[in-house]
Scaffold this motif. Sequence first.
Motif: not given
Length: 298
Positions: A30, A110, A114, A117-118, A282-283, A286, A289-290
């Motif tokens: 990341g 997304t 972003g 931050s969730g 950036h969202g 993430l 990554a998930r």
Amino acid sequence: MADQKGAVRFLIGVDGGGTGTRVVLADANGAELAQAAGGASGLGLGVDRAWEAITASVRQAFDNAQQTFDWSHCALGCGLAGVNNPAWLAAFIASAPKLAVLAVESDACTALVGAHSGAPGVIVALGTGSIAAALGGDGNIRIAGGYGFPSGDEASGAWLGLRAVVHAQQALDGRAPLDAFAAALLARMGAADRDGLVVWCCAANQTAYASLAPVVLAHAAHPVAAALLARAGADIARLIDALDPAARLPVALCGGLAEPLAAYVPPSHRVRLVPPMADSAHGALLLAARAMARAKER
């Protein structure tokens, strides 16, 4: 979401809309390596065009990071305009290169991830198109607006441009003054006369209409432009109210028109606005990554 469980060395977040594409490249842990931007990749403009723009932008990001580009080692997260059309989404996934992991959501999703931050919150994404989304405490995402050009996407660039053209049309045939606002619109369209404007309108898509939004903003004091911007602000407020009628959640405006249109949001809603923590790209990072983590668990 589709995955092929390859060896992931890179995470990529893509924010694709009707005007442009933004990419964030990170390593498998990341850590951000580079960013890049390119042409439009909203699915409404065509799946082939979307993949061409995404591939070119991702390749540029790899070049910027001085890394070797190989799709098979990438987990790609995409937040794209138009994925709410099942046929477009299916065609996009079917046309994907051989990725290690692919996760696709709407650009609203997304942007929402972003921006907060969730955490729970509301976003109104304002670019070529527009859409609003909210993440509640129950973890569910709800959507308002985003029905697409030309009937929906209130307060978007295309929405503003489509309505501003009416002033240029009326000015050309004497129904409105051929003033500085009309002249600037015509200049942006490259239309010197009625026939030129007809030709432009026949060929124009949402991206072309969105290109007129800066002209509207530059002539904000003009009565026609002022009325359009005031209506845009009111429409933003209605989107917020539809998703958070109790007015309990923080609200972030996202996208290229977020900053200029914030001033036109009614004061009752403007006081709730917070800066987005991160952007849609950036969202999407993430999201990648998930998706990679889930693929490893299988």
